[in-house]
Write an enzyme that holds these catalytic residues in place. Structure first.
Site, PDB file in Angstrom:
ATOM      1  N   GLU A 148       1.702  -8.444 -10.391  1.00 41.46           N
ATOM      2  CA  GLU A 148       2.397  -7.456  -9.576  1.00 41.46           C
ATOM      3  C   GLU A 148       3.691  -6.951 -10.204  1.00 41.46           C
ATOM      4  O   GLU A 148       4.568  -7.751 -10.538  1.00 41.46           O
ATOM      5  CB  GLU A 148       2.727  -8.118  -8.225  1.00 41.46           C
ATOM      6  CG  GLU A 148       3.511  -7.266  -7.261  1.00 41.46           C
ATOM      7  CD  GLU A 148       3.836  -7.983  -5.969  1.00 41.46           C
ATOM      8  OE1 GLU A 148       4.123  -7.292  -4.976  1.00 41.46           O
ATOM      9  OE2 GLU A 148       3.810  -9.234  -5.950  1.00 41.46           O
ATOM     10  N   GLU A 243       2.785  -5.729   4.138  1.00 41.78           N
ATOM     11  CA  GLU A 243       3.833  -6.607   3.587  1.00 41.78           C
ATOM     12  C   GLU A 243       5.175  -5.926   3.765  1.00 41.78           C
ATOM     13  O   GLU A 243       5.709  -5.321   2.838  1.00 41.78           O
ATOM     14  CB  GLU A 243       3.570  -6.915   2.110  1.00 41.78           C
ATOM     15  CG  GLU A 243       4.470  -8.033   1.591  1.00 41.78           C
ATOM     16  CD  GLU A 243       4.431  -8.189   0.081  1.00 41.78           C
ATOM     17  OE1 GLU A 243       4.471  -9.336  -0.382  1.00 41.78           O
ATOM     18  OE2 GLU A 243       4.376  -7.169  -0.631  1.00 41.78           O
TER      19      GLU A 243
END
Length: 261
Positions: A148, A243
């Site tokens: 990520e 998120e």
């Protein structure tokens, strides 16, 4: 839509063992977590209690971060830190145990910040070796390791999809993929529509939050749902993780309950 809730951030105010139940109360059946323990290898009873909290709530664990160091202090992973390879690999063993117990199949490996007493190449070599180790260990469980780009931490070296994909490509494992967090990519100045057009079919995972603010969709200026829809059109079929830090008493007021399960 296959939404999954990142219970670590959405329900950060709740004790760990209450978070899966909160996910279920809001009408969801799927959740992901950042590494939920202080240690990379916590006592077995803590692991068992975490797994039981998911089972008791009827919530499927869809994603789990590997141990990422002391995140409140600014650490963002230990994957690329040579002196912590043993720590990371012990954690991979435990992650595999949790995967077998829960059916979790996606695992986020934060790269780790730059260590300026080492060369970038030394860290890259360590990251690649550890990614291969994790990917190979989790492959028999149908596990995918995702990498990520992250914002807000200047020492974190993966800021764009291109940065992360260079590592993904170098690993040489089919089960290592890009985690496309549209919030992080956008605030880092990446061209998110171009990333989607070029890579959506190969995304390992997608996470969303609006910007500015990292709150729920509709609170900022990002066309998140359009980006998700286009990713679907181009072949992404996995979960979309919520998120974000809620700006509202009900963190999911924007999403009809009928679309949550």
């Amino acid at each position: 839509m296959n939404y999954t809730v990142n219970a670590s951030i959405v329900f950060a105010d709740l004790p760990l063992l209450d978070r899966a139940a909160a996910v279920a109360r809001h009408g969801f059946t799927r959740a992901e977590f950042w590494w939920p323990f202080d240690s990379p290898t916590p006592p077995q009873e803590e692991v068992d209690a975490f797994v039981a909290s998911l089972r008791d709530a009827g919530v499927q664990l869809t994603g789990l971060n590997f141990y990422a160091g002391d995140m409140p202090a600014g650490e963002r992973g230990v994957l690329s830190h040579p002196s912590r390879t043993a720590e990371f690999r012990a954690n991979v063993d435990l992650v595999a145990e949790i995967a077998r117990a829960t059916g979790c199949r996606h695992f986020n490996a934060l790269h780790g910040n730059r260590l300026y007493d080492l060369t970038a190449e030394e860290q890259r070599t360590t990251a690649l070796t550890n990614l291969r180790h994790a990917a190979d260990l989790l492959a028999p469980l149908d596990g995918t390791v995702v990498l990520e780009p992250v914002s807000g931490v200047p020492a974190y070296p993966l800021r764009t999809a291109k940065d992360a994909l260079a590592v993904v490509d170098a690993v040489g494992r089919e089960n290592v993929r890009l985690l496309a967090d549209f919030y992080h990519l956008a605030v880092n100045g990446d061209d998110v529509p171009a990333v989607i057009e070029a890579h959506a079919a190969d995304f390992g995972h997608v996470q969303i939050a609006d910007a500015p603010g990292r709150h729920e969709p509709g609170t900022g200026g990002l066309p998140l749902l359009d980006w998700v829809a286009r990713s679907r059109e181009l072949g992404y079929s996995g979960d979309v993780a919520l998120e974000y830090v809620s700006s509202h008493e009900d963190p999911f007021a924007w999403l009809p309950r009928s679309e949550r399960a």
